[in-house]
Design a protein around this motif. Structure first.
Motif, mmCIF file in Angstrom:
data_model
loop_
_atom_site.group_PDB
_atom_site.id
_atom_site.type_symbol
_atom_site.label_atom_id
_atom_site.label_comp_id
_atom_site.label_asym_id
_atom_site.label_seq_id
_atom_site.Cartn_x
_atom_site.Cartn_y
_atom_site.Cartn_z
ATOM 1 N N CYS A 182 3.979 7.857 -15.807
ATOM 2 C CA CYS A 182 3.115 7.648 -14.990
ATOM 3 C C CYS A 182 2.640 7.834 -13.716
ATOM 4 O O CYS A 182 3.088 9.297 -13.307
ATOM 5 C CB CYS A 182 3.512 5.783 -14.149
ATOM 6 N N PHE A 183 1.263 6.775 -12.741
ATOM 7 C CA PHE A 183 1.047 7.595 -11.978
ATOM 8 C C PHE A 183 1.205 6.668 -11.104
ATOM 9 O O PHE A 183 0.225 5.161 -11.270
ATOM 10 C CB PHE A 183 -0.986 7.875 -12.109
ATOM 11 N N VAL A 184 1.232 7.032 -9.813
ATOM 12 C CA VAL A 184 0.669 6.342 -8.446
ATOM 13 C C VAL A 184 -0.597 6.515 -7.657
ATOM 14 O O VAL A 184 -0.779 7.522 -7.488
ATOM 15 C CB VAL A 184 1.955 7.146 -7.658
ATOM 16 N N HIS A 185 -1.493 5.183 -7.750
ATOM 17 C CA HIS A 185 -2.610 5.281 -7.596
ATOM 18 C C HIS A 185 -2.982 4.625 -6.857
ATOM 19 O O HIS A 185 -2.825 3.675 -6.598
ATOM 20 C CB HIS A 185 -3.292 4.652 -9.268
ATOM 21 N N SER A 186 -3.789 5.335 -5.955
ATOM 22 C CA SER A 186 -4.206 4.335 -4.575
ATOM 23 C C SER A 186 -5.657 4.812 -3.813
ATOM 24 O O SER A 186 -6.028 6.389 -4.272
ATOM 25 C CB SER A 186 -3.313 4.325 -3.928
ATOM 26 N N PHE A 187 -6.483 3.715 -3.715
ATOM 27 C CA PHE A 187 -7.456 4.388 -2.459
ATOM 28 C C PHE A 187 -6.490 4.957 -1.331
ATOM 29 O O PHE A 187 -7.889 5.740 -0.295
ATOM 30 C CB PHE A 187 -8.609 3.499 -2.426
ATOM 31 N N ASP A 188 -5.428 3.984 -1.178
ATOM 32 C CA ASP A 188 -5.229 5.033 -0.240
ATOM 33 C C ASP A 188 -4.628 6.314 0.112
ATOM 34 O O ASP A 188 -3.341 5.931 -0.088
ATOM 35 C CB ASP A 188 -4.308 2.880 0.410
ATOM 36 N N TRP A 189 -4.881 7.155 0.619
ATOM 37 C CA TRP A 189 -4.343 8.098 0.567
ATOM 38 C C TRP A 189 -2.748 8.719 1.064
ATOM 39 O O TRP A 189 -2.125 9.586 0.746
ATOM 40 C CB TRP A 189 -4.847 9.587 0.883
#
Length: 293
Positions: free
Chosen positions: A169-176
């Motif tokens: 999986c990937f932890v994915h976010s616009f909030d870096w």
């Protein structure tokens, strides 16, 4: 074969269904995810939020929109997801209404908002090899969301661990800032930095965590690598061969979103991207079969 971690490491081009398969079945429902698996995706992208009582649920919008939600009990349309308990959310039908801009979208009558646990369990039963791109919906400009950044992340990491999907999986976010925190809490879980055109990589951006655009870093790819990402996931309009070259030089895989036009899909493959996210994963797989051969 790519040495970058992810579904592409096997040498296969990664096609990910957006919110399940949004173009085919109403988004973020179990039926939408099933449509993505049936199409043959290598991955699925989904959105997660916290309820008022601390459950991690799979839903994109901060509020229950009238174009997507139908109350079956008390009228909760327009309410914030973060202000409602899971039991309250379960009273809302999120599968019966289709979106005007998606003429092929099929309803899933009576579908309810699912927890992340439920979506992962369903996926493991239907398609155990798929990768999970889990977008944590945190707006750093929203005090309520940013205050619960860690709580949401810890909830996601716990559920991923319980499902034994930490390497899938990937932890994915616009909030870096989410990615930097994830690197501390679960360094073994891969991270993906989302980028929106004219929003993320601009001077004074609140979205880039400890990276200061134009000061600590000038290039968006180097900035994403600096916050501990293994993947950069830009809005597809930002991507060309030069972008891909810079990302790969920084050690990042490139996973553009949301790509629905056949010609653009082919252009991105030719530019060297590692995968793409589409509302129409069936279309992408069909179009890209010869392009990836």
């Amino acid at each position: 074969m790519s040495t970058r971690p992810g579904p592409w490491a096997s040498g296969r081009f990664d096609v990910e269904g957006h919110r399940g398969a949004k173009g085919l079945v109403v988004e973020n429902t179990l039926a939408s995810f099933a449509a993505a698996y049936d199409a043959g995706v290598t991955g699925v992208e989904l959105d997660v939020r916290l309820t008022a009582d601390g459950h991690v649920v799979v839903w994109h919008d901060p509020v229950l929109l009238p174009t997507k939600c139908r109350s079956t009990g008390p009228d909760l349309v327009g309410a914030r997801v973060a202000d409602l308990t899971l039991d309250q959310l379960r009273t809302v039908d999120v599968g019966s209404l289709t979106l005007e801009g998606f003429p092929e979208q099929r309803p899933s009558p009576g579908a309810r908002i699912s927890t992340l646990d439920e979506v992962l369990a369903h996926g493991l039963e239907r398609a155990p090899e798929v990768w999970w791109t889990i977008e944590l919906k945190v707006n750093p400009l929203d005090e309520g969301e940013s205050a619960h950044r860690r709580r949401l992340l810890e909830g996601v990491l716990s559920r991923v661990h319980d499902a034994r999907l930490e390497r899938q999986c990937f932890v994915h976010s616009f909030d870096w800032a989410v990615l930097e925190l994830s690197a501390e809490l679960a360094p073994q879980v891969n991270r993906s930095a989302l980028v929106e055109s004219a929003v993320t990589w601009v001077r004074g951006s609140p979205w880039t965590g400890s990276v200061v655009v134009g000061e600590t870093h000038v290039d968006v790819c180097e900035g994403a690598a600096a916050v501990g990402a293994q993947v950069i996931s830009p809005e597809h309009v930002l991507v060309d061969a030069d972008f891909v070259e810079r990302a790969h030089a920084a050690g990042l895989a490139v996973l553009p979103w949301t790509v629905n036009e056949a010609d653009r899909m082919v252009e991105l493959v030719q530019a060297g991207v590692d995968g793409l996210v589409s509302d129409y994963p069936d279309r992408a797989l069909s179009v890209l079969a010869p392009a990836c051969a």
